[in-house]
Scaffold this motif. Sequence first.
Motif, PDB file in Angstrom:
ATOM      1  N   UNK A 261       0.835  -1.205   0.000  1.00 37.47           N
ATOM      2  CA  UNK A 261       0.000   0.000   0.000  1.00 37.47           C
ATOM      3  C   UNK A 261       0.870   1.256   0.000  1.00 37.47           C
ATOM      4  N   UNK A 262       1.988   1.212   0.721  1.00 39.06           N
ATOM      5  CA  UNK A 262       2.921   2.339   0.669  1.00 39.06           C
ATOM      6  C   UNK A 262       3.509   2.477  -0.729  1.00 39.06           C
ATOM      7  N   UNK A 263       3.861   1.340  -1.349  1.00 34.45           N
ATOM      8  CA  UNK A 263       4.359   1.394  -2.715  1.00 34.45           C
ATOM      9  C   UNK A 263       3.334   1.966  -3.667  1.00 34.45           C
ATOM     10  N   UNK A 264       2.087   1.501  -3.533  1.00 34.61           N
ATOM     11  CA  UNK A 264       1.036   2.033  -4.398  1.00 34.61           C
ATOM     12  C   UNK A 264       0.845   3.529  -4.161  1.00 34.61           C
ATOM     13  N   UNK A 265       0.941   3.943  -2.902  1.00 32.22           N
ATOM     14  CA  UNK A 265       0.833   5.371  -2.609  1.00 32.22           C
ATOM     15  C   UNK A 265       1.926   6.177  -3.277  1.00 32.22           C
ATOM     16  N   UNK A 266       3.133   5.659  -3.258  1.00 31.85           N
ATOM     17  CA  UNK A 266       4.269   6.328  -3.892  1.00 31.85           C
ATOM     18  C   UNK A 266       4.038   6.458  -5.396  1.00 31.85           C
ATOM     19  N   UNK A 267       3.580   5.380  -6.021  1.00 32.07           N
ATOM     20  CA  UNK A 267       3.327   5.410  -7.461  1.00 32.07           C
ATOM     21  C   UNK A 267       2.181   6.358  -7.798  1.00 32.07           C
TER      22      UNK A 267
END
Length: 448
Positions: A261-267
């Motif tokens: 979810x953090x990765x998706x937020x970054x993207x």
Amino acid sequence: MTGRRRRLAAASGALTRLPVVLLLAGVVLLVGTPIVSTHVPREHESRPALPGATTGGSALDSAVAAAQRRLKRLPNDWVTWAQLGSAYVQQARITADPSYYPKADGALRRSLELESATNWQAMAGMAALANARHDFTAARDWGRRAEALNPYGGSVHGVLVDALTQLGDYDGARTQLQRMLDVEPGVSSFTRASYDFEQHGQVAEARDALNRALAEATTPADRAFCRYYLGELAFNNGDPQEALRQYAAGITADPTYQQLYAGRGKARAALGQSTDALADYARAVQARPLPELLIEYGDLLAATGQPTQARQQYDLVNAARQLSAANGVADHLSAAAFLADHDQAAEALSEAQAEWNARHSVLTADTLAWALHRNGRDAEALQYSLQATRLGWRNATLYYHQGAIRHALGDHDQARADLSLALEINPHFDPIQAPVARHLLDTLGGGR
């Protein structure tokens, strides 16, 4: 800072056999896999098997409970004590709760009290615990003791890869990585190989190794783990759309893998979807309040004009670090990086120098360079920055730092080249520092 600081540094040198092993690992196993005798007493034959490194929390909890029940019946079962200690290290990783580390230490030491001569399992567990606590010298030493007893254990070579790369012994780390690939090709070894390729600028090879790891994955947690790092690889090389696809696939595989979810937020932030990005980060830090995630969330809040909310996250970073320190974790590196980027230059330099005294990895060199730059000591900073980029890693943060240092020294041509390369690699590498890099490049007349 980008999410790559979450991952382990990889080795340098000529890994001449690695591509062959990556292609033929399945054949190697078919030819013959070494069998290891551990001289285990008969009472240990039916001990519960504990999950591996990427196993999800519920399976790990169940296995820990089974081990605890067994130890109530068989308190002298030293192998199960070792397995329990290693599982506690994994629980700390999954839950972001460092209070599991003292539990791990107690279980592993109890195992060694019961059997010290042949107990490579507890020694490997102590190495994993030391790595988690950032005591990489102790991790190396425990790992070498375990390797002397069991040179065919993939987990033994894995903890040595991790320790040696963090210490800056890249040749030694690559030797261990090759041994790990030889004896236990699978998710853990292929993901380590991927990061090794990435740090040497071999992005296509890194992606191939991760795809091989994904093909080997048999559990939802393993598939999510591989998708997460495929997303990280895409994002760190300037492709947030592909990163988003990989993070989404990982969430589909295992919705409990919170770093996705953090990765998706970054993207999403890189694609201009700030509201959704902030919601993803809020979910991630609620579940796993790791300092690096709190910093990324705080920086995104600051970049979107919410300084008060950002400060709240930064305050939580300090609380998380205090909790980690109370449980034996000494993380000067991320502390220095955070302080250097948040106007605490003197404190950053103190932390960075402490870390450099302990280990000479490329990330340590970069962080010390940046702390020196923030303190106006750019001639010294450049020497460390050059060490940081010596592996050929296509890492936007490293080249941004180097470009800013060269700019401060008046070397505008090289500064322009470094800043251009940073933004070419990943124009979204940091929500606060990437715009600074673009502005600095504009003052130099734009890209090359």
